[in-house]
Design a protein around this motif. Structure first.
Motif, mmCIF file in Angstrom:
data_model
loop_
_atom_site.group_PDB
_atom_site.id
_atom_site.type_symbol
_atom_site.label_atom_id
_atom_site.label_comp_id
_atom_site.label_asym_id
_atom_site.label_seq_id
_atom_site.Cartn_x
_atom_site.Cartn_y
_atom_site.Cartn_z
ATOM 1 N N ARG A 169 0.839 -1.201 0.000
ATOM 2 C CA ARG A 169 0.000 0.000 0.000
ATOM 3 C C ARG A 169 0.875 1.253 0.000
ATOM 4 O O ARG A 169 1.978 1.254 0.538
ATOM 5 C CB ARG A 169 -0.913 -0.025 1.216
ATOM 6 N N PRO A 170 0.373 2.330 -0.628
ATOM 7 C CA PRO A 170 1.209 3.533 -0.744
ATOM 8 C C PRO A 170 1.398 4.238 0.600
ATOM 9 O O PRO A 170 0.524 4.159 1.469
ATOM 10 C CB PRO A 170 0.412 4.423 -1.705
ATOM 11 N N ALA A 171 2.523 4.919 0.717
ATOM 12 C CA ALA A 171 2.771 5.755 1.905
ATOM 13 C C ALA A 171 1.941 7.035 1.777
ATOM 14 O O ALA A 171 1.224 7.231 0.789
ATOM 15 C CB ALA A 171 4.257 6.079 1.983
ATOM 16 N N LEU A 188 7.221 13.830 -2.568
ATOM 17 C CA LEU A 188 8.149 14.965 -2.459
ATOM 18 C C LEU A 188 9.558 14.571 -2.883
ATOM 19 O O LEU A 188 10.008 13.459 -2.581
ATOM 20 C CB LEU A 188 8.254 15.423 -1.006
ATOM 21 N N GLY A 189 10.273 15.509 -3.493
ATOM 22 C CA GLY A 189 11.697 15.298 -3.755
ATOM 23 C C GLY A 189 12.503 15.723 -2.530
ATOM 24 O O GLY A 189 11.949 16.138 -1.514
ATOM 25 N N THR A 190 13.832 15.616 -2.643
ATOM 26 C CA THR A 190 14.717 16.119 -1.582
ATOM 27 C C THR A 190 14.756 17.631 -1.669
ATOM 28 O O THR A 190 14.722 18.183 -2.768
ATOM 29 C CB THR A 190 16.136 15.543 -1.806
ATOM 30 N N GLU A 216 -0.578 20.629 3.310
ATOM 31 C CA GLU A 216 -1.272 19.508 2.655
ATOM 32 C C GLU A 216 -1.303 18.267 3.539
ATOM 33 O O GLU A 216 -2.293 17.521 3.522
ATOM 34 C CB GLU A 216 -0.614 19.216 1.304
ATOM 35 N N ALA A 217 -0.232 18.060 4.290
ATOM 36 C CA ALA A 217 -0.230 16.894 5.193
ATOM 37 C C ALA A 217 -1.329 17.041 6.245
ATOM 38 O O ALA A 217 -1.868 16.049 6.736
ATOM 39 C CB ALA A 217 1.136 16.731 5.851
#
Ligand code: PMP
Ligand code: GLN
Length: 388
Positions: free
Chosen positions: A2-4, A11-13, A129-130
């Motif tokens: 399942r996706p995180a 997100l990138g670094t 967004e989180a």
């Protein structure tokens, strides 16, 4: 499998880590990520060293050591005339980044909207967004980055819960005027919203400009939470000590967020920052004036190399238009090119936009909180690069 979590999984670094690594790989001077190249004030570090040996070294109180919370309240009074109850209205965090996370998690519900002004510091949008909220971006335009009053008014709606206001502003170096802040305050009152005020560069403001906390405007003390950072105020970015000042009804849920994010922050460094915030006015004045002199050195060097240099009135940063050098690629390509060829690293401005297609692609951000000799050497390298 399942996706995180979709926000963090996609997100990138951060651009700061990416450009610091590229600078190290190519042996370049790092004018990318914003950190001073000295060790911070000796006396503040001596207080921390003593506190580390003497102890206590066990968990400090969840909201922070009383001495530091009192010092934060006292500096709100000393610098801005604010009356703050240190027990109910001040929280110590592990850096301003944690402070911003605590504020946004504690204030936002899923379905809320939060307004940010772009170019914006990169952590705002993911945290919003989180928290399940929608991030509404309003862009400021170079070279003056003035507040787009109509666009901002149009961004407010009955779903708006808060606006994030960063002054002095990273990466633009813009210091918001009282009139601009009044426009924001009027919109907040009209739409019954809060503001999360990122004021980490509050003491890094240059001649002719004054830092005004939005919180000091009429009707704003009940609606604003104000975030500071010892990292910036004492040139100790690795210590990760932040502080939040706000009204009790907002600080109560914010403290609940903090208690489950980090719970508390290392005591010895808190003791040292409590001491530091009590330093006399000359410390704070010379911090700003020495940075202003560095801004001038780098601005001159960039101009001599052929850049169009944008004004900057505060922070660690100056932006420059590289098109006059004849470079026709994007800002990402330019920053990589100078890191590899001129051996000077910078940050592309488009990294501060949620949607790079809306971003200016002709600006690079250079950090000037470095030794004068390093700034002069960077200028020489960029001049050589421009001449090739
Ligand atoms: N906000 C802005 C605008 C910043 O530039 C920074 C820089 N680090 C932070 C917040 C985070 O501060 P800290 O290092 O105290 O977490
Ligand atoms: N605030 C710093 C900057 O803008 C970076 C901090 C970090 O790397 N997280 O350069």
């Amino acid at each position: 499998m399942r996706p995180a979590n979709h926000v963090f999984a996609n997100l990138g670094t951060t651009i700061f880590t990416v450009m610091s690594a590229l600078a190290a790989e190519h042996g370049a001077i790092n004018l990318g990520q914003g950190f001073p190249d000295d060790e911070g004030p000796d006396d503040v570090r001596a207080v921390a060293a003593k506190a580390l040996i003497d102890g206590p070294n066990q968990y400090p109180p969840m909201p922070g050591l009383p001495a530091l919370r009192q010092a934060v309240a006292a500096s709100n009074k000393r610098f801005y005339g604010m009356e703050v109850d240190w027990q109910k209205q001040v929280l110590v965090t592990s850096g301003a980044t944690e402070a911003l996370g605590d504020c946004l998690m504690a204030l936002l519900n899923p379905g809320d909207e939060a307004i940010i002004l772009e170019p914006a510091y990169d952590c705002y949008k993911p945290i919003i967004e989180a928290a399940g909220a929608k991030c509404i971006s309003v862009s400021l335009e170079p070279p003056h980055w003035s507040l787009p009053v109509e666009k901002l008014a149009a961004a407010f709606s009955d779903k708006t819960k808060l606006i994030l206001v960063n002054t002095p502003m990273n990466p633009t170096g813009k210091v918001f005027t009282r009139d601009e802040l009044q426009v924001i305050a009027d919109l907040m009152l009209k739409h019954d919203t809060y503001a999360v005020c990122d004021e980490v560069y509050e003491h890094l403001v240059f001649s002719g400009h004054t830092h005004v906390p939005l919180m000091t405007l009429p009707g704003m003390a009940e609606r604003c939470v104000r975030v500071g950072s010892a990292g910036k105020t004492f040139s100790l970015t690795g210590w990760k000590i932040g502080y939040i000042t706000g009204p009790e009804n907002l600080m109560t849920p914010i403290m609940k967020a903090h208690q489950f994010v980090t719970f508390t922050t290392a005591p010895a460094t808190q003791t040292a920052i409590a001491y530091g915030l009590g330093k006399d006015d000359t410390y704070f004045q010379s911090l700003a004036s020495s940075l202003e002199a560095k801004r001038d050195i780098l601005a001159r060097g960039l101009k001599e190399a052929g850049f169009d240099v944008l004004p900057t009135d505060g922070t660690y940063f100056i932006s420059a238009d590289f098109r006059p050098l004849g470079f026709s690629g994007t800002d990402d390509e330019f920053c990589r090119d100078i890191t590899v060829k001129a051996k000077v690293a910078a940050i592309p401005l488009s990294a501060f936009y949620a949607d790079p297609s809306r971003a200016p692609r002709h600006l690079a951000r250079f950090c000037f909180c470095k030794q004068d000799e390093i700034l002069l050497e960077s200028s020489r390298r960029l001049l050589d690069y421009a001449n090739k």
